[in-house]
Design a protein around this motif. Sequence first.
Motif, PDB file in Angstrom:
ATOM      1  N   ARG A  30       0.853  -1.191   0.000  1.00  0.00           N
ATOM      2  CA  ARG A  30       0.000   0.000   0.000  1.00  0.00           C
ATOM      3  C   ARG A  30       0.894   1.250   0.000  1.00  0.00           C
ATOM      4  N   HIS A  31       0.546   2.177  -0.855  1.00  0.00           N
ATOM      5  CA  HIS A  31       1.230   3.463  -0.982  1.00  0.00           C
ATOM      6  C   HIS A  31       0.198   4.512  -0.575  1.00  0.00           C
ATOM      7  N   VAL A  32       0.382   5.101   0.590  1.00  0.00           N
ATOM      8  CA  VAL A  32      -0.592   6.044   1.144  1.00  0.00           C
ATOM      9  C   VAL A  32      -0.040   7.457   1.027  1.00  0.00           C
ATOM     10  N   VAL A  33      -0.827   8.349   0.440  1.00  0.00           N
ATOM     11  CA  VAL A  33      -0.428   9.740   0.246  1.00  0.00           C
ATOM     12  C   VAL A  33      -1.470  10.628   0.910  1.00  0.00           C
ATOM     13  N   LEU A  34      -1.002  11.551   1.750  1.00  0.00           N
ATOM     14  CA  LEU A  34      -1.895  12.479   2.450  1.00  0.00           C
ATOM     15  C   LEU A  34      -1.523  13.911   2.067  1.00  0.00           C
ATOM     16  N   PHE A  35      -2.534  14.702   1.746  1.00  0.00           N
ATOM     17  CA  PHE A  35      -2.330  16.105   1.387  1.00  0.00           C
ATOM     18  C   PHE A  35      -3.048  17.013   2.376  1.00  0.00           C
ATOM     19  N   GLY A  36      -2.416  18.135   2.665  1.00  0.00           N
ATOM     20  CA  GLY A  36      -3.034  19.242   3.391  1.00  0.00           C
ATOM     21  C   GLY A  36      -2.871  20.479   2.521  1.00  0.00           C
ATOM     22  N   VAL A 108       3.013  14.821 -10.382  1.00  0.00           N
ATOM     23  CA  VAL A 108       3.800  15.492  -9.344  1.00  0.00           C
ATOM     24  C   VAL A 108       4.101  16.932  -9.755  1.00  0.00           C
ATOM     25  N   ALA A 109       4.403  17.161 -11.022  1.00  0.00           N
ATOM     26  CA  ALA A 109       4.660  18.514 -11.511  1.00  0.00           C
ATOM     27  C   ALA A 109       3.421  19.398 -11.372  1.00  0.00           C
ATOM     28  N   LEU A 110       2.247  18.804 -11.512  1.00  0.00           N
ATOM     29  CA  LEU A 110       0.989  19.539 -11.367  1.00  0.00           C
ATOM     30  C   LEU A 110       0.792  20.043  -9.935  1.00  0.00           C
ATOM     31  N   LEU A 111       1.389  19.347  -8.968  1.00  0.00           N
ATOM     32  CA  LEU A 111       1.193  19.704  -7.558  1.00  0.00           C
ATOM     33  C   LEU A 111       1.834  21.032  -7.175  1.00  0.00           C
ATOM     34  N   ASN A 112       2.857  21.421  -7.859  1.00  0.00           N
ATOM     35  CA  ASN A 112       3.584  22.626  -7.483  1.00  0.00           C
ATOM     36  C   ASN A 112       2.791  23.862  -7.844  1.00  0.00           C
ATOM     37  N   PRO A 113       2.379  24.673  -6.911  1.00  0.00           N
ATOM     38  CA  PRO A 113       2.652  24.704  -5.473  1.00  0.00           C
ATOM     39  C   PRO A 113       1.446  24.352  -4.610  1.00  0.00           C
ATOM     40  N   ALA A 114       0.505  23.564  -5.079  1.00  0.00           N
ATOM     41  CA  ALA A 114      -0.793  23.402  -4.412  1.00  0.00           C
ATOM     42  C   ALA A 114      -0.770  22.884  -2.972  1.00  0.00           C
ATOM     43  N   PRO A 115      -0.333  21.665  -2.674  1.00  0.00           N
ATOM     44  CA  PRO A 115      -0.453  21.202  -1.285  1.00  0.00           C
ATOM     45  C   PRO A 115       0.538  21.919  -0.357  1.00  0.00           C
ATOM     46  N   ASP A 116       0.067  22.199   0.832  1.00  0.00           N
ATOM     47  CA  ASP A 116       0.920  22.795   1.854  1.00  0.00           C
ATOM     48  C   ASP A 116       1.702  21.704   2.580  1.00  0.00           C
ATOM     49  N   LYS A 117       1.065  20.540   2.727  1.00  0.00           N
ATOM     50  CA  LYS A 117       1.664  19.411   3.431  1.00  0.00           C
ATOM     51  C   LYS A 117       1.453  18.155   2.608  1.00  0.00           C
ATOM     52  N   VAL A 118       2.490  17.310   2.581  1.00  0.00           N
ATOM     53  CA  VAL A 118       2.401  16.014   1.920  1.00  0.00           C
ATOM     54  C   VAL A 118       3.079  14.993   2.819  1.00  0.00           C
ATOM     55  N   THR A 119       2.396  13.882   3.062  1.00  0.00           N
ATOM     56  CA  THR A 119       2.972  12.765   3.808  1.00  0.00           C
ATOM     57  C   THR A 119       2.753  11.507   2.987  1.00  0.00           C
ATOM     58  N   VAL A 120       3.799  10.682   2.899  1.00  0.00           N
ATOM     59  CA  VAL A 120       3.707   9.421   2.159  1.00  0.00           C
ATOM     60  C   VAL A 120       4.179   8.301   3.061  1.00  0.00           C
ATOM     61  N   VAL A 121       3.388   7.228   3.129  1.00  0.00           N
ATOM     62  CA  VAL A 121       3.731   6.041   3.899  1.00  0.00           C
ATOM     63  C   VAL A 121       3.446   4.828   3.022  1.00  0.00           C
ATOM     64  N   ASP A 122       4.412   3.916   2.953  1.00  0.00           N
ATOM     65  CA  ASP A 122       4.213   2.654   2.231  1.00  0.00           C
ATOM     66  C   ASP A 122       4.317   1.523   3.244  1.00  0.00           C
ATOM     67  N   TYR A 123       3.476   0.498   3.086  1.00  0.00           N
ATOM     68  CA  TYR A 123       3.544  -0.659   3.985  1.00  0.00           C
ATOM     69  C   TYR A 123       3.020  -1.900   3.288  1.00  0.00           C
ATOM     70  N   TRP A 124       3.495  -3.051   3.733  1.00  0.00           N
ATOM     71  CA  TRP A 124       2.992  -4.340   3.276  1.00  0.00           C
ATOM     72  C   TRP A 124       1.830  -4.752   4.164  1.00  0.00           C
ATOM     73  N   THR A 125       0.746  -5.190   3.551  1.00  0.00           N
ATOM     74  CA  THR A 125      -0.407  -5.637   4.331  1.00  0.00           C
ATOM     75  C   THR A 125      -0.075  -6.939   5.039  1.00  0.00           C
ATOM     76  N   THR A 126      -0.650  -7.097   6.199  1.00  0.00           N
ATOM     77  CA  THR A 126      -0.540  -8.348   6.965  1.00  0.00           C
ATOM     78  C   THR A 126      -1.925  -8.712   7.440  1.00  0.00           C
ATOM     79  N   LYS A 127      -2.084  -9.957   7.752  1.00  0.00           N
ATOM     80  CA  LYS A 127      -3.409 -10.392   8.221  1.00  0.00           C
ATOM     81  C   LYS A 127      -3.272 -11.044   9.553  1.00  0.00           C
TER      82      LYS A 127
END
Length: 127
Positions: A30-36, A108-127
């Motif tokens: 999972r590639h999780v992207v958060l914008f503010g 990504v080029a389109l983002l400049n300068p829109a989001p004030d904050k960006v956080t990205v987290v990647d993880y492998w799912t587990t069950k």
Amino acid sequence: MKKVVLLWLILLSSSYEVQAQQEPHKPQLRHVVLFGWKEGTKLATIDKVVTAFRNLEHKIELIQAFEWGVNNSPENLSNGLTHCFTITFNSEADRDAYLTHPDHKAFVALLNPAPDKVTVVDYWTTK
């Protein structure tokens, strides 16, 4: 005869359910992207970014699944992040190819300068 067919259908569906529960969990990346956004960012600007992000699913075949939504947590712990996007990949190689894909780079080029904050987290799912 109707009872026999009905019983057969019930047994068949139960068999599929048991088989599905016994299949091992296949981890996914999972590639999780958060914008503010900066205060006062126009809704049209945010919509443009969201639409462009959503369109990547149709442009990059490596994406297995795509979800997004707007924060509605009552906990007040979002640190100004409002929009969450989750992309699923089968492997780290697929994720890495996505990151260097021309359509992702254009996004990504389109983002400049829109989001004030960006956080990205990647993880492998587990069950």
